[in-house]
Design an enzyme around this catalytic site. Structure first.
Site: not given
Ligand code: DER
Length: 234
Positions: A85-87, A98, A107
């Site tokens: 996952d992203g952050a 997040k 998440e």
């Molecule tokens: O909403 C979230 O938690 C997403 O993972 C966010 O933290 C990162 O989104 P991005 O990859 O579009 O910057």
């Protein structure tokens, strides 16, 4: 652009950790979407098989359906081998903010269930201290948002109700709740304590502090004309 190239590099690097037969947590946001697309390509090309995805948002469900990635509900799996996952922010201790996409409830469930949680970010997400640059999302029951706002304000923060862009009124989450975006004066020095305090406020379902969950942080970087990936050392 540069940030997109960093995201693509780190998303594809994370997919290289996926092995046949894994149950994979699929994150939300733009970087996670690139990861899901890379996974879809590998399944399409027969480079991976037997993968089951567990998504963290309607975004993931729509994308997985489009790409033919088999999914299982959280309640249908006993474990998750790897979550990616992203952050929005990563501090030097791998503590995260997040929720930029208002998906942090599912998440955090997936990140917690996963044997390994890999975070994929572009270099702009690395910060020395959380919440100086990015607001902390707090998911609240619609009927309690003002009460929760007042409690958070009393703790010494500035609070705003997240308003939708292509819908009248506030953002409504995949769970049907609202989101408050919170700025604490001076940022967040003790994420563990604050996460517990906020989640203990009546009316709060979840907040975007991910404490001691990230096992690995992969950072997309562009050096000269080359896009590369750095495995961040804690
Ligand atoms: O909403 C979230 O938690 C997403 O993972 C966010 O933290 C990162 O989104 P991005 O990859 O579009 O910057």
């Amino acid at each position: 652009d540069l940030q997109d190239r960093m995201k693509e590099a780190v998303a594809t690097a994370a997919v290289d950790q996926i092995r046949d037969g894994m149950v994979v947590g699929l994150g939300s946001g733009s970087t996670a979407a690139l990861m899901i697309r890379a996974l879809g390509r590998k399944l399409q090309q027969g480079e991976l098989s037997g993968i089951v995805g567990v998504t963290t948002s309607f975004q993931g469900e729509v994308l997985a359906a489009e790409l033919g990635i088999p999914l299982q509900a959280l309640n249908a799996v006993q474990r998750i081998d790897l979550a990616i996952d992203g952050a929005d922010e990563v501090d030097p201790s791998f503590q995260l903010i997040k929720g930029g996409g208002a998906c942090h409830v599912q998440e955090k469930l997936v990140a917690r269930r996963a044997d390994r949680f890999v975070v994929v970010v572009d270099a702009t997400k690395l910060v020395e201290r959380l919440n100086l640059g990015f607001l902390l999302p707090v998911e609240v029951l619609p009927g309690a948002w003002r009460q929760v706002r007042d409690e958070l304000t009393a703790m010494g923060s500035r609070v705003e109700l997240r308003m939708a862009v292509r819908k009248a009124g506030p953002v409504v989450t995949d769970q049907g709740n609202l989101v408050l975006d919170v700025a604490f004066d001076g940022g967040i020095g003790d994420p563990a304590a604050l996460e517990a305090t906020i989640n203990n406020i009546p009316g709060v379902l979840e907040n975007g502090l991910f404490v001691n969950l990230a096992d690995q942080v992969l950072v997309g970087e562009v050096v000269g004309d080359e896009a590369g990936v750095r495995d961040l050392a804690r």
